[in-house]
Enzyme design. Structure first.
Site, mmCIF file in Angstrom:
data_model
loop_
_atom_site.group_PDB
_atom_site.id
_atom_site.type_symbol
_atom_site.label_atom_id
_atom_site.label_comp_id
_atom_site.label_asym_id
_atom_site.label_seq_id
_atom_site.Cartn_x
_atom_site.Cartn_y
_atom_site.Cartn_z
ATOM 1 N N LYS A 43 -4.089 -34.157 49.388
ATOM 2 C CA LYS A 43 -2.462 -34.270 49.335
ATOM 3 C C LYS A 43 -2.052 -33.886 50.653
ATOM 4 O O LYS A 43 -1.167 -34.398 51.160
ATOM 5 C CB LYS A 43 -1.782 -33.297 48.135
ATOM 6 C CG LYS A 43 -2.076 -34.005 46.732
ATOM 7 C CD LYS A 43 -1.032 -33.259 45.866
ATOM 8 C CE LYS A 43 -1.947 -32.360 45.050
ATOM 9 N NZ LYS A 43 -1.320 -31.501 44.134
ATOM 10 N N GLU B 54 -0.412 -29.182 40.846
ATOM 11 C CA GLU B 54 0.572 -28.594 41.438
ATOM 12 C C GLU B 54 1.843 -29.475 42.054
ATOM 13 O O GLU B 54 1.058 -30.450 42.862
ATOM 14 C CB GLU B 54 -0.267 -27.904 42.874
ATOM 15 C CG GLU B 54 0.765 -26.918 43.511
ATOM 16 C CD GLU B 54 0.357 -26.166 44.683
ATOM 17 O OE1 GLU B 54 -0.955 -26.396 44.805
ATOM 18 O OE2 GLU B 54 1.151 -25.528 45.441
ATOM 19 N N ARG C 269 -15.541 -33.896 41.918
ATOM 20 C CA ARG C 269 -14.148 -34.441 41.984
ATOM 21 C C ARG C 269 -14.264 -35.964 42.679
ATOM 22 O O ARG C 269 -15.601 -36.264 43.099
ATOM 23 C CB ARG C 269 -13.064 -33.903 43.187
ATOM 24 C CG ARG C 269 -13.946 -33.637 44.598
ATOM 25 C CD ARG C 269 -13.093 -32.607 45.356
ATOM 26 N NE ARG C 269 -11.678 -33.069 45.645
ATOM 27 C CZ ARG C 269 -10.651 -32.280 45.312
ATOM 28 N NH1 ARG C 269 -10.508 -31.214 44.835
ATOM 29 N NH2 ARG C 269 -9.513 -32.770 45.722
#
Ligand code: ATP
Ligand code: MG
Length: 570
Positions: free
Chosen positions: A274, A38, A264
């Site tokens: 982020k 994204e 992850r």
């Protein structure tokens, strides 16, 4: 475990096994993966794991990997991020060929598929507010309740959806929801939202749209449009998989991708979110997204980490389904491994102390030959100017040396690497009593750094010629957060490491370092790995310390004090 990086042929994990079986058993003939960032921030080392996995699988199995921007939330997305992401993936060494895609390329098709669901009675426009929708959703133990708008006629939903698109309603006034099952034990299936109203300009589609698909609606359908075979994502999407499959089953999509989840990457002493990284930037806690302390790809690059080291790290940690935390020392180890092989050695003095070689003729300059990399004879040699006045490292001298200090001290002889043996004869101090100069003598028979009589001083020092060295600023970096588990006590920002950056001015370095190309990392002998910072200007050199020479991770590893990280081979 071995600390060797597994080769592509040795590398396997549960996802690669699935891919191999799908090819072997004829479920697919070509493997197509994608990396779907994204564009709401810069990529970090966690993304690098996903990039290496997706592009790596495509390369190993002769398929292809797409770069697809998941640009469905215009409020947080910016062109700067799109550009940075492309640059970072390329720098890591991967190529998407002509397959650069955007979810926004499919907005028209996605909208048509939403209409398809409405017409089929499988989606409806809901007038409840976001809060009301949340209240109706139920909990993990209680079923949700149907919205009063759930059974409105399809024609009415269709009309409202069209008017949503036409911009008749404000943000949040209505949403489009899938009609699945408000009693499902999986909350993601309780009539998930497919479209929301967002009056915001989009970096690519501008003002063309004011309704935007949710991640869940956009993602799988984009995969299907692109013919993705294996849609690989992180574990938090596991519970979304039934919705992913429901949409694929209920829409006339051109292919049937499948979603697979892996754990992850989490790293000690840093944060891979982020949202948090954006805060560090906007609150001015760091120099920007590419600050050398940031775990971003651009930060690691500015820090001097080679792409190869990052890829090796990804191979070393492997891919697994169980969450774990990897020690940042392991990343540093992988990077050191590459740098030790590739980084040319140079002389630099960070905290200079003047040495005058009294018995060396004034004005005389000798070019001494120095190996560029003792580990790699092919790296050749260079010449370095030696003269009467030198700089050495201040902490390589002690007036009153303790028992285990073998470096320079009054009356003691040491070797100056590749030059001469020198002996300290006199210590000069300023009024405050601080040592400002050492008067030394040299043994001319030791030219090149060896004595014909075979005597061997216990210490070898690096040095630069005062008349030839150039000044530099050197920035020393350490972990961004002091504790391995930042924020464990609730206040993440309180755990920022106040010593994460130390700026040294007045360092003196070998003159040819002024020509070090951007991105090249060198070893300052005895000190660590360093690279030029983009803040360098002609006449103002700035170097970043990439890493020190000490590999504590490998040391602990050798002592058997470490567990095998997730998916690592034992
Ligand atoms: P945030 O962490 O800010 O919520 P995100 O990291 O999920 O966002 P995306 O741009 O959606 O950001 O991530 C792109 C891809 O990278 C996704 O497929 C995601 O699963 C993967 N990814 C993100 N973080 C990690 C991580 N720490 N380890 C491995 N893969 C990751
Ligand atoms: Mg995400």
């Amino acid at each position: 475990m071995s600390t060797e990086t597994p080769t592509a042929a040795e590398r396997s994990d549960f996802i690669r096994e699935i891919v191999a079986a799908d090819l072997r058993e004829g479920r697919h003939t070509t493997i197509v993966t994608r990396f779907p960032p994204e564009p709401n921030g810069y990529l970090h080392i966690g993304h690098a794991k996903s990039i290496c996995l997706n592009f790596g699988i495509a390369a190993e199995f002769g398929g292809r990997c797409h770069l697809r921007f998941d640009d469905t939330n215009p409020v947080k997305e910016e062109q700067e991020y799109l550009d940075a992401i492309e640059a970072d993936v390329r720098w890591l060494g991967f190529d998407w060929g002509e397959h650069l895609h955007h979810a926004s390329d499919y907005f028209e098709q996605l909208y048509a598929w939403a209409v398809h669901l409405v017409k089929a009675g499988k989606a409806y426009v809901d007038d409840l507010t976001a809060d009301e929708i949340r209240e109706h959703r139920g909990t993990l133990t209680e079923p949700g309740q149907n919205s009063p708008w759930r059974d409105r006629p399809a024609a009415e939903s269709l009309d409202l959806f069209e008017r949503m698109r036409a911009g008749e309603f404000p943000n949040g006034a209505r949403v489009l929801r899938a009609k699945i099952d408000m009693a499902s034990p999986n909350i993601n299936l309780r009539d998930p939202v497919l479209y929301r109203i967002v009056h915001a300009a989009h970096p690519r589609t501008g003002d063309a749209w004011c309704v935007y698909p949710t991640y869940d609606f956009a993602h799988g359908q984009s995969d299907a449009i692109e013919g993705i075979t294996h849609s690989i994502c992180t574990l938090e999407f596991e519970a979304h998989r039934p919705l992913y499959d429901w949409l694929i089953e209920n829409l006339p999509v051109p292919s049937r991708p499948r979603q697979y989840e892996f754990a992850r990457l989490n790293l000690t002493h840093t944060v891979l979110s982020k949202r948090v990284l954006l805060r560090l930037v906007t609150e001015g806690r760091v120099r920007g997204w590419d600050d050398p302390r940031m775990p971003t790809i651009s930060g690691l690059r500015r820090r001097g980490f080679p792409a190869e080291g990052i890829r090796d790290f990804a191979a070393l940690i492997g891919v697994a389904k169980a969450d774990s935390v990897v020690e940042i020392g392991m990343l540093e180890h992988a990077v050191r491994d590459v740098l030790n092989r590739t980084a040319p050695r140079r002389f630099a003095v960070l905290d200079p102390l003047r040495v005058v070689v009294e018995d060396y003729p004034e004005g005389q300059v000798e070019e001494v030959e120095v190996a560029n990399n003792p580990e790699d004879p092919a790296a050749g040699t260079r010449t370095v100017a030696f003269s009467r006045e030198l700089w050495i490292e201040r902490d390589d001298f002690l007036e009153e040396p303790p028992a285990k200090f073998f470096r320079l001290a009054p009356g003691r002889e040491v070797r100056l690497r590749s030059a001469y043996f020198i002996t300290c004869r006199e210590v000069v101090k300023d009024e405050a009593g601080r040592v400002v100069e050492l008067r030394c003598t040299h043994d001319p028979s030791t030219r090149g750094g060896d004595a014909p009589d075979g005597r061997r001083p216990k210490a070898t020092l690096h040095w630069v010629s005062a008349a030839h060295a150039v000044p530099a600023e050197v920035r020393l970096y350490d972990h961004l957060f002091s504790r391995p588990d930042p924020g464990a006590d609730g206040d993440l920002f309180a755990d920022l490491n106040p010593a994460s950056e130390t700026v040294l001015r007045g360092c003196r370095v070998e003159p040819d370092l002024a020509e070090t190309p951007a991105g090249a990392t060198v070893q300052f002998e005895r000190l660590g790995y360093f690279c030029p910072d983009p803040d360098s200007r002609p006449g103002r050199l700035v170097f970043n310390r990439t890493l020190t020479l000490k590999d504590t991770w490998a040391k602990l590893q050798a002592q058997g004090r470490h567990d095998t990280p997730q998916g690592g081979r034992g």
